[in-house]
Design a protein around this motif. Sequence first.
Motif, short mmCIF file in Angstrom:
data_model
loop_
_atom_site.label_atom_id
_atom_site.label_comp_id
_atom_site.label_asym_id
_atom_site.label_seq_id
_atom_site.Cartn_x
_atom_site.Cartn_y
_atom_site.Cartn_z
N ASP A 61 0.91 -1.21 -0.15
CA ASP A 61 0.04 -0.04 -0.04
C ASP A 61 0.69 1.17 -0.06
OD1 ASP A 61 -2.56 -0.98 -0.51
OD2 ASP A 61 -3.07 -1.27 1.87
N GLU A 62 2.21 1.08 0.48
CA GLU A 62 2.86 2.33 0.50
C GLU A 62 3.62 2.71 -1.04
OE1 GLU A 62 5.87 2.16 3.77
OE2 GLU A 62 4.01 1.41 5.11
N SER A 67 -0.86 1.38 -9.66
CA SER A 67 -2.29 1.61 -9.48
C SER A 67 -2.87 0.99 -8.17
CB SER A 67 -2.77 1.00 -10.72
OG SER A 67 -2.74 -0.39 -10.93
N LYS A 68 -4.11 1.22 -8.00
CA LYS A 68 -4.63 0.57 -6.90
C LYS A 68 -5.02 -0.88 -7.26
CE LYS A 68 -7.90 1.07 -3.37
NZ LYS A 68 -9.12 0.55 -3.38
N ASP A 69 -5.46 -1.23 -8.45
CA ASP A 69 -5.63 -2.64 -8.73
C ASP A 69 -4.44 -3.39 -8.76
OD1 ASP A 69 -8.06 -1.92 -9.59
OD2 ASP A 69 -7.87 -2.04 -11.81
N LEU A 70 -3.32 -3.01 -9.21
CA LEU A 70 -1.79 -3.76 -9.18
C LEU A 70 -1.74 -3.93 -7.54
CD1 LEU A 70 0.59 -5.03 -10.35
CD2 LEU A 70 1.51 -2.77 -10.62
N ARG A 71 -2.03 -3.10 -6.86
CA ARG A 71 -1.47 -3.20 -5.29
C ARG A 71 -2.30 -4.32 -4.96
NH1 ARG A 71 -1.84 2.58 -2.80
NH2 ARG A 71 -2.27 3.37 -4.99
N VAL A 72 -3.65 -4.43 -5.16
CA VAL A 72 -4.56 -5.31 -4.77
C VAL A 72 -3.97 -6.66 -5.22
CG1 VAL A 72 -6.91 -6.39 -4.83
CG2 VAL A 72 -6.59 -3.87 -4.42
N TRP A 73 -3.74 -6.54 -6.44
CA TRP A 73 -3.38 -8.04 -6.89
C TRP A 73 -2.04 -8.56 -6.28
CZ3 TRP A 73 1.03 -9.94 -9.16
CH2 TRP A 73 1.21 -11.06 -9.83
N LEU A 74 -1.13 -7.52 -5.95
CA LEU A 74 0.20 -7.91 -5.31
C LEU A 74 -0.14 -8.52 -3.92
CD1 LEU A 74 2.22 -4.95 -6.29
CD2 LEU A 74 2.66 -7.24 -6.73
#
Length: 408
Positions: A61-62, A67-74
């Motif tokens: 999250d930092e 992108s938000k989507d990528l962070r969620v996927w990660l």
Amino acid sequence: MIYFQSLTRNDLITLLQPLSQIKRSSDMTPDQLEVKAHRQANYRAQQIFHWVYQRHVTEWDEMTDLSKDLRVWLKENIQIFRLSTRQSRQAMDGTHKFLWDLVDGKTIESVIIPSALQEPEQELGQEPEFQKEGNAFAGRPAKETVQSVRWKRLTACISSQVGCAMACKFCLTGIQGLDRHLAVHEIVTQVFELRKQAPITNIVFMGMGEPLHNFENVVKACEILIDQHGLNFSKRKVTISTSGIVPAIESLGKRVDVSLAVSLNGTTDEGRSLIMPVNKKWNIEKLLNACRNYPLGSHRRITFEYVMLQGLNDSLEDAQRLVGLIRGIPSKVNLIPFNEHSGSEFKRPSDQTVRIFQKYLLDRQVTATVRISRGRDILAACGQLRSVFGTARGTEKHLDWGSNQSAV
Ligand code: SAH
Ligand code: SF4
């Protein structure tokens, strides 16, 4: 869940590519589309590598430019692995030893070995950041000993296995036997954690284990260590030390470009086989042929490590044979006076014997250094490493981490 530190940048690109969102224009061929998606995945992988390995950020999250989507996927798919210190201790000479807990309850060790630069009166300029008050890793030796020495190099000595199968007679890790190989993420994360605490300049695979016995994992870890977007160590500053697994030395040269150190430790097959069982399979001649053929690239020289054992390999005849053996191989010799430990009967030769041996080599234009073994008071020196709990053979449950412990 995949551990982030097990991935090379190419691995990460492969994972990210299907997620790429390319706006498709009507005149684009599938090939062009693929190239574009690869380019985008490459860019994202670089960004992520930078966040983790260069900025030490461990929360997806930092990573604000993803992108938000990528962070969620990660978050859902990849975990940033952490090693926790069970114990850490600092020796009088500044050597800092870490005992890490692995997820299966086993332990491994890494050591930070500083090398002195010069006394302060000779040195101008600013105090390095990592030695300032309040830094987690003060990097200083204990006040009463080498008070104000500054470090030129900070070498991380890391482990590649829990224990070791090679059974060298003089080595504490060898006495322990092999428990298991370390996974790529367990190797890389030792460096990652140490780097968070101190500006490590060099890496040596001279902790627990025979790195070339855990070949694929060590090669992959090296790729991450020398990736300019990863931990970004120069090839010359990453050294793999081996007891002499000849086919693996041959493969290593073809797979990854790092420096090589070879633990020679003997000048006759008879003597070497006595202390290093590996010599019965690949004798000195085979070993030195592999060294002769090793593609040295930009590292120029192989390091021959030579543990000196009193009465066994420390005579002038040994020195003479050594000069003959390594003739023609671009190399230097690192003499390591044996570090005595409770697990072995061998003795350390006198300082004078070591000096005479070294002089013999120097007089014949062989570069020879004597390793000042650091951290001997906390058993952090060469060959003094082994996990403290749950050893492979189950006999030694405790070793002296002693009273002088500090939590990091
Ligand atoms: N397995 C690899 C790397 C780890 S051992 C190898 O053998 O090269 C790192 C170095 O420590 C080797 O050169 C080994 O010969 C040396 N060593 C092992 N035990 C030692 C001891 N008790 N005193 C001094 N050097 C030792
Ligand atoms: Fe293993 Fe190296 Fe120790 Fe030999 S010297 S037992 S190869 S760690």
